[in-house]
Design a protein around this motif. Structure first.
Motif, mmCIF file in Angstrom:
data_model
loop_
_atom_site.group_PDB
_atom_site.id
_atom_site.type_symbol
_atom_site.label_atom_id
_atom_site.label_comp_id
_atom_site.label_asym_id
_atom_site.label_seq_id
_atom_site.Cartn_x
_atom_site.Cartn_y
_atom_site.Cartn_z
ATOM 1 N N LEU A 79 -4.234 18.855 -2.005
ATOM 2 C CA LEU A 79 -3.317 19.217 -3.096
ATOM 3 C C LEU A 79 -3.920 20.308 -3.980
ATOM 4 N N LEU A 80 -5.212 20.204 -4.257
ATOM 5 C CA LEU A 80 -5.882 21.226 -5.068
ATOM 6 C C LEU A 80 -5.877 22.580 -4.361
ATOM 7 N N ASN A 81 -5.865 22.548 -3.044
ATOM 8 C CA ASN A 81 -5.856 23.780 -2.262
ATOM 9 C C ASN A 81 -4.446 24.254 -1.916
ATOM 10 N N GLY A 82 -3.450 23.622 -2.534
ATOM 11 C CA GLY A 82 -2.076 24.066 -2.348
ATOM 12 C C GLY A 82 -1.396 23.540 -1.106
ATOM 13 N N LYS A 83 -1.947 22.475 -0.508
ATOM 14 C CA LYS A 83 -1.371 21.905 0.709
ATOM 15 C C LYS A 83 -0.650 20.591 0.396
ATOM 16 N N ALA A 84 0.488 20.384 1.032
ATOM 17 C CA ALA A 84 1.217 19.127 0.865
ATOM 18 C C ALA A 84 0.497 18.010 1.619
ATOM 19 N N ILE A 85 0.740 16.764 1.213
ATOM 20 C CA ILE A 85 0.116 15.617 1.870
ATOM 21 C C ILE A 85 1.179 14.578 2.230
ATOM 22 N N GLU A 86 0.783 13.645 3.067
ATOM 23 C CA GLU A 86 1.592 12.477 3.377
ATOM 24 C C GLU A 86 0.868 11.260 2.796
ATOM 25 N N MET A 87 1.289 10.837 1.608
ATOM 26 C CA MET A 87 0.624 9.727 0.928
ATOM 27 C C MET A 87 0.990 8.406 1.585
ATOM 28 N N PRO A 88 0.010 7.551 1.864
ATOM 29 C CA PRO A 88 0.310 6.257 2.504
ATOM 30 C C PRO A 88 1.186 5.373 1.602
ATOM 31 N N ILE A 89 1.832 4.409 2.230
ATOM 32 C CA ILE A 89 2.582 3.375 1.510
ATOM 33 C C ILE A 89 1.959 2.036 1.878
ATOM 34 N N TYR A 90 1.590 1.255 0.870
ATOM 35 C CA TYR A 90 0.969 -0.040 1.122
ATOM 36 C C TYR A 90 1.933 -1.151 0.754
ATOM 37 N N ASP A 91 2.109 -2.101 1.663
ATOM 38 C CA ASP A 91 3.025 -3.221 1.452
ATOM 39 C C ASP A 91 2.221 -4.423 0.949
ATOM 40 N N PHE A 92 2.423 -4.779 -0.324
ATOM 41 C CA PHE A 92 1.634 -5.849 -0.927
ATOM 42 C C PHE A 92 2.102 -7.240 -0.497
ATOM 43 N N THR A 93 3.254 -7.333 0.115
ATOM 44 C CA THR A 93 3.713 -8.645 0.588
ATOM 45 C C THR A 93 3.054 -9.022 1.911
ATOM 46 N N THR A 94 2.678 -8.003 2.694
ATOM 47 C CA THR A 94 2.023 -8.261 3.982
ATOM 48 C C THR A 94 0.552 -7.823 3.983
ATOM 49 N N HIS A 95 0.148 -7.071 2.950
ATOM 50 C CA HIS A 95 -1.202 -6.500 2.890
ATOM 51 C C HIS A 95 -1.462 -5.595 4.089
ATOM 52 N N LEU A 96 -0.463 -4.775 4.406
ATOM 53 C CA LEU A 96 -0.592 -3.809 5.487
ATOM 54 C C LEU A 96 -0.035 -2.463 5.045
ATOM 55 N N ARG A 97 -0.531 -1.416 5.665
ATOM 56 C CA ARG A 97 -0.021 -0.078 5.396
ATOM 57 C C ARG A 97 1.250 0.159 6.203
ATOM 58 N N SER A 98 2.252 0.689 5.545
ATOM 59 C CA SER A 98 3.514 0.963 6.208
ATOM 60 C C SER A 98 3.360 2.129 7.187
ATOM 61 N N PRO A 99 4.139 2.142 8.269
ATOM 62 C CA PRO A 99 4.108 3.301 9.172
ATOM 63 C C PRO A 99 4.710 4.545 8.518
ATOM 64 N N GLU A 100 5.485 4.343 7.448
ATOM 65 C CA GLU A 100 6.076 5.466 6.728
ATOM 66 C C GLU A 100 5.098 6.003 5.687
ATOM 67 N N THR A 101 5.346 7.231 5.249
ATOM 68 C CA THR A 101 4.519 7.863 4.213
ATOM 69 C C THR A 101 5.426 8.529 3.184
ATOM 70 N N VAL A 102 4.825 8.980 2.093
ATOM 71 C CA VAL A 102 5.549 9.716 1.061
ATOM 72 C C VAL A 102 5.060 11.160 1.079
ATOM 73 N N HIS A 103 5.981 12.101 1.265
ATOM 74 C CA HIS A 103 5.621 13.513 1.272
ATOM 75 C C HIS A 103 5.401 13.976 -0.165
ATOM 76 N N VAL A 104 4.228 14.530 -0.434
ATOM 77 C CA VAL A 104 3.878 14.974 -1.788
ATOM 78 C C VAL A 104 3.497 16.446 -1.749
#
Length: 217
Positions: A79-104
Motif C-alpha cells: 500500500l505504501l508503494n501504491g499497490k492494491a492488496i487483497e486483505m484476508p477475511i477472518y471468520d471468528f465463528t469458525t476461527h478460520l480464514r475465509s477463501p474470500e478477500t477484501v480488495h483494498v
C-alpha cells in the motif's frame, strides 16, 4: 491519492474492547472518503484448517504468535508503494480464514488498528502516528462480552473463561507494555471527545497538505 506525498500510517492499539475500533471508524466517518483506508489486525490471524474446532478454540488469540504479522507487513508495504492488496477475511465463528478477500486500494491515510500493532517493531517502523487506547479492564471486559455474544455467537461462560485464561494475562504481558511506544495515549476510547477531535483535526491537516502538494505538482 497524491502522487507527491508518502501515505501516512496511523497505528491504533489497545486491549480488546478498549474502543480502538470505534476511534478508527469515527475518524473514517468524519470524512467518508476513499483517501482513508482501515486495515484491521484481526483480519490477519493465522489460518489453521489442519486443526479441529476444539483445537482452534484453545488458541491464544491475544498472543503475538497468533497473527500473520509477516503478511500484514508485506501488504502494508505494498500500500505504501501504491499497490492494491487483497486483505484476508477472518471468520471468528469458525476461527478460520475465509477463501474470500477484501480488495483494498492505496490511500493517503491508512489506519491500522489492532491489539498488538504497537508490539511489533517492524510494524511500528511503518507508522507515522502511534496511538494507544487506554481503557480500564472492567470496561473492556463488559464491551468484549457484549460484542462476542452479539456478533460471534459466544456464550457468557466461554467469554469469561477465555478472558481469565488468555485475554487478561496477554494484555498485561504484551499489549499494555506497548503503550510506551505511543505518541498519543487516549483514555476511554471513543468516549473521549477531546482526543477524538484532536485526531480528526490532524487527519484533516494531512489531507489538506496532500491537496496542496498535488496542486503544486
Amino acid at each position: 491519492m497524491s502522487k507527491k506525498q508518502h501515505p501516512i500510517i496511523i497505528g491504533i492499539a489497545g486491549g480488546s474492547g478498549s474502543g480502538k475500533t470505534t476511534i478508527a471508524h469515527e475518524l473514517y466517518d468524519q470524512f467518508k472518503t476513499d483517501r482513508i483506508r482501515i486495515i484491521t489486525e484481526d483480519s490477519y490471524y493465522k489460518n489453521h484448517p489442519e486443526m479441529s474446532m476444539a483445537e482452534r478454540n484453545k488458541i491464544n488469540f491475544d498472543h503475538p504468535d497468533a497473527f500473520d504479522t509477516e503478511l500484514l507487513i508485506s501488504q502494508l508495504q505494498d500500500l505504501l508503494n501504491g499497490k492494491a492488496i487483497e486483505m484476508p477475511i477472518y471468520d471468528f465463528t469458525t476461527h478460520l480464514r475465509s477463501p474470500e478477500t477484501v480488495h483494498v486500494e492505496p490511500a493517503d491515510i491508512i489506519i491500522l488498528e489492532g491489539i498488538l500493532v504497537l508490539a511489533s517493531e517492524e510494524l511500528r517502523n511503518l507508522m507515522d502516528i502511534k496511538i494507544f487506547v487506554d481503557t480500564d479492564d472492567d470496561i473492556r471486559l463488559i464491551r468484549r462480552q457484549r460484542r462476542d455474544m452479539a456478533e460471534r455467537g459466544r456464550s457468557f461462560d466461554s467469554i469469561i473463561d477465555q478472558y481469565l485464561a488468555t485475554v487478561k494475562p496477554s494484555y498485561h504481558q504484551f499489549v499494555e507494555p506497548s503503550k510506551r511506544y505511543a505518541n498519543i495515549i487516549v483514555p476511554e476510547g471513543g468516549a473521549n471527545d477531546v482526543a477524538l477531535d484532536m485526531l480528526i483535526t490532524k487527519v484533516r491537516d494531512i489531507l489538506r497538505r496532500n491537496d496542496l502538494a498535488e496542486k503544486e505538482a
